[in-house]
Write a protein that holds these residues in place. Structure first.
Motif, PDB file in Angstrom:
ATOM      1  N   HIS A 298      38.655  30.775  40.197  1.00 17.69           N
ATOM      2  CA  HIS A 298      39.157  31.341  38.944  1.00 17.69           C
ATOM      3  C   HIS A 298      38.010  31.956  38.139  1.00 17.69           C
ATOM      4  N   ALA A 299      36.888  31.257  38.049  1.00 12.68           N
ATOM      5  CA  ALA A 299      35.731  31.773  37.316  1.00 12.68           C
ATOM      6  C   ALA A 299      35.199  33.046  37.970  1.00 12.68           C
ATOM      7  N   HIS A 300      35.218  33.089  39.298  1.00 12.79           N
ATOM      8  CA  HIS A 300      34.752  34.283  40.022  1.00 12.79           C
ATOM      9  C   HIS A 300      35.619  35.496  39.675  1.00 12.79           C
ATOM     10  N   TYR A 301      36.937  35.322  39.722  1.00 10.33           N
ATOM     11  CA  TYR A 301      37.823  36.443  39.428  1.00 10.33           C
ATOM     12  C   TYR A 301      37.776  36.824  37.953  1.00 10.33           C
ATOM     13  N   LEU A 302      37.722  35.830  37.078  1.00  7.98           N
ATOM     14  CA  LEU A 302      37.711  36.119  35.649  1.00  7.98           C
ATOM     15  C   LEU A 302      36.479  36.937  35.271  1.00  7.98           C
ATOM     16  N   LYS A 303      35.340  36.599  35.839  1.00  8.71           N
ATOM     17  CA  LYS A 303      34.117  37.353  35.575  1.00  8.71           C
ATOM     18  C   LYS A 303      34.275  38.804  36.042  1.00  8.71           C
ATOM     19  N   ALA A 304      34.901  38.981  37.214  1.00 10.31           N
ATOM     20  CA  ALA A 304      35.107  40.338  37.737  1.00 10.31           C
ATOM     21  C   ALA A 304      36.092  41.117  36.869  1.00 10.31           C
ATOM     22  N   TRP A 305      37.169  40.463  36.450  1.00 10.76           N
ATOM     23  CA  TRP A 305      38.156  41.142  35.602  1.00 10.76           C
ATOM     24  C   TRP A 305      37.549  41.534  34.258  1.00 10.76           C
ATOM     25  N   GLN A 306      36.817  40.622  33.650  1.00  8.43           N
ATOM     26  CA  GLN A 306      36.237  40.899  32.340  1.00  8.43           C
ATOM     27  C   GLN A 306      35.206  42.019  32.409  1.00  8.43           C
ATOM     28  N   SER A 307      34.509  42.141  33.528  1.00  6.00           N
ATOM     29  CA  SER A 307      33.496  43.189  33.662  1.00  6.00           C
ATOM     30  C   SER A 307      34.121  44.574  33.808  1.00  6.00           C
ATOM     31  N   ARG A 308      35.416  44.624  34.152  1.00  3.34           N
ATOM     32  CA  ARG A 308      36.059  45.917  34.412  1.00  3.34           C
ATOM     33  C   ARG A 308      36.814  46.476  33.208  1.00  3.34           C
ATOM     34  N   VAL A 309      37.044  45.661  32.177  1.00  2.00           N
ATOM     35  CA  VAL A 309      37.790  46.159  31.019  1.00  2.00           C
ATOM     36  C   VAL A 309      36.828  46.604  29.919  1.00  2.00           C
ATOM     37  N   ILE A 310      37.185  47.699  29.263  1.00  2.49           N
ATOM     38  CA  ILE A 310      36.397  48.226  28.153  1.00  2.49           C
ATOM     39  C   ILE A 310      36.915  47.603  26.862  1.00  2.49           C
ATOM     40  N   ARG A 311      35.991  47.094  26.035  1.00  2.00           N
ATOM     41  CA  ARG A 311      36.371  46.394  24.816  1.00  2.00           C
ATOM     42  C   ARG A 311      35.854  47.142  23.593  1.00  2.00           C
ATOM     43  N   ARG A 312      36.493  46.878  22.459  1.00  4.43           N
ATOM     44  CA  ARG A 312      35.980  47.333  21.178  1.00  4.43           C
ATOM     45  C   ARG A 312      36.068  46.180  20.191  1.00  4.43           C
ATOM     46  N   LEU A 313      35.114  46.126  19.272  1.00  2.00           N
ATOM     47  CA  LEU A 313      35.032  44.989  18.356  1.00  2.00           C
ATOM     48  C   LEU A 313      35.813  45.207  17.069  1.00  2.00           C
TER      49      LEU A 313
END
Length: 465
Positions: free
Chosen positions: A123-138
């Motif tokens: 789960h941690a492996h996939y979550l890290k990959a998913w989070q790295s692929r989405v663009i965020r704004r604060l």
């Protein structure tokens, strides 16, 4: 159970296959040495990362779905379905890979399990990959759309309108356009009433009403608040009082579950999408990058492209349900940003606790329209062969569609087919059952056809006499 417990209960041949698969050096004939060697490798951070990356590469599709599940144990049939893309011997290979184990209690309902620490690491492996692929704004976008609990407000509007007006149904089982126009003017969120001809799969009344209204109306019918009887719509006051007395969060949770149940037929991986969105919550997320992360769980559905499913059936409906808000950088531009609301986080978390995974994974086979058309959602030659005696095929763009009418019912009965068995099969395979007006006419047509057949049989007998 954790990995050490699963390994301890595993047989020596199983441990040997796991050690060979993970390339762990050990004494192959000593259970203790094999077990300790595998655990030592797992406790080494570099070796654990190597194992997890290998599992997630080799079993990506199944592990991506498993890590989003709120539970770690599965029935054999369920796991067989998850492993189906990997071939007929996938279960044996998964048990030898080291991430899937047999429960030590043979009487358990879910005999196959993923160890807790293995699940957490994947789960941690996939979550890290998913989070790295989405663009965020604060910061918040300049223009934000957030409907909060307006769907409950409009449910109350629907109930009030039905209570105060004489609302009747057309022969197809929909409210008359005049009533719809009046009702839509009272709604907090207005929708266009013009609909394309082909609409099915997303609820019992999606053929007649816009998406949001159809969901509200179907939910009211499911709760027993709105009752359709003898061509008229009325309010069950006792049911409404009972429903209205519940807490807002309870009502919203029931509404969200109704949405998942109604939309999971055409979007089988919808619960996985919702679980993924909950894990990526917090900041504003770019809709394009978010869609690319959810892409493996999305599918086209007949008249809906993948983009339609994503934008209309998921993003827009989650905004209607108060689960999410959307934003844009210009007043007239399409939405560019997505954020799960605090309300949505609570609703989705409760959904995980209740586990939508117990919903039937099988896609429904049929949608029976109130206009007497049957649309095949999941193509099945055997089912269509059974349908054939009492229907006629109708032309459609890419659909497998049929129509049942008086003369097709008469033809099937005349040819000696069992109409009652046919009707029961249609009801069993239909996503939303058989609409009331269709059910009523089917019985009338069948009775008339049987009476005609009896008259003809008596006439034939008398002529022979």
């Amino acid at each position: 159970m954790r990995l050490n417990e699963c390994l301890n209960h595993a047989s020596v041949p199983t441990l040997q296959r796991i050690a060979h698969s993970l390339q762990v050096p050990c004494v192959p004939y000593s259970k203790l040495d094999i077990l300790q060697s595998i655990l030592e490798a797992w406790l080494d951070p570099d070796e654990r990362q190597r194992m997890v990356e290998r599992w997630c590469n080799d079993w990506d599709e199944v592990l991506r779905r498993i890590v989003l599940q709120p539970r770690h144990a599965f029935a054999r049939e369920e796991m067989a379905s998850l492993l189906a893309p990997y071939g007929p011997d996938a279960l044996e290979r998964a048990l030898a890979a080291g991430w899937l184990y047999v429960h030590p209690d043979p009487a358990t309902k879910f005999p196959l399990m993923v160890p807790d620490d293995v699940h957490d690491a994947c789960h941690a492996h996939y979550l890290k990959a998913w989070q790295s692929r989405v663009i965020r704004r604060l910061d918040d976008p300049p223009f934000v759309r957030d409907e909060e609990d307006l769907m409950l407000v409009d449910l109350e509007t629907l109930v009030s309108y039905v209570r105060d007006h004489d609302v009747r149904l057309t022969t197809t089982g929909a409210m008359y356009k005049r009533n719809l126009e009046q009702l839509m003017q009272l709604m907090a969120v207005e929708e266009p009433l013009e609909l394309p001809r082909w609409r099915f799969g997303y609820g019992k009344h999606t053929f007649a009403y816009p998406d949001r209204l159809a969901l509200v109306y179907d939910f009211a019918c499911e709760e027993g608040v709105i009752v359709e009887q003898d061509g008229q719509v009325r309010v069950d006051e006792a049911r409404w009082i009972s429903f209205a007395s519940r807490r807002t969060m309870v009502k919203l949770r029931r509404l969200l579950r109704h949405y998942v149940v109604s939309y999971r037929g055409p979007i089988p991986r919808l619960p996985d999408v919702l679980r993924l969105l909950r894990r990526l919550s917090g900041a504003w997320l770019d809709l394009g990058s978010l869609r690319s992360v959810c892409q493996p769980f999305l599918n086209a559905f007949y008249y809906d492209t993948v983009e339609d499913v994503w934008q209309k059936r998921i993003v827009n409906m989650l905004v209607h349900l108060g689960v999410a808000r959307i934003g844009s950088d210009a007043p007239d531009s399409p939405p560019e940003w997505f954020q799960t609301t605090e309300l949505g986080q609570e609703l989705l978390s409760q959904g995980d606790a209740e586990s939508t995974a117990d919903l039937n994974d099988r896609r429904p086979a049929l949608v029976v329209q109130p206009n007497f058309e049957l649309v095949v959602v999941s193509p099945d030659p055997r089912l269509e062969e059974v349908l054939a005696p009492f229907v006629e095929s109708i032309p459609s763009d890419g659909f497998r569609a049929y129509r049942v009418l008086a003369h097709t019912v008469a033809r099937g009965i005349r040819e000696g087919h069992d109409f009652d068995a046919w009707r029961a099969l249609v009801a069993r395979h239909s996503l939303h059952g058989i609409p009331q007006n269709v059910e009523q006419m089917l019985r009338q047509w069948a009775d008339a056809a049987r009476e005609t057949a009896d008259v003809q049989e008596r006439s034939t007998g008398e002529s022979w006499a």
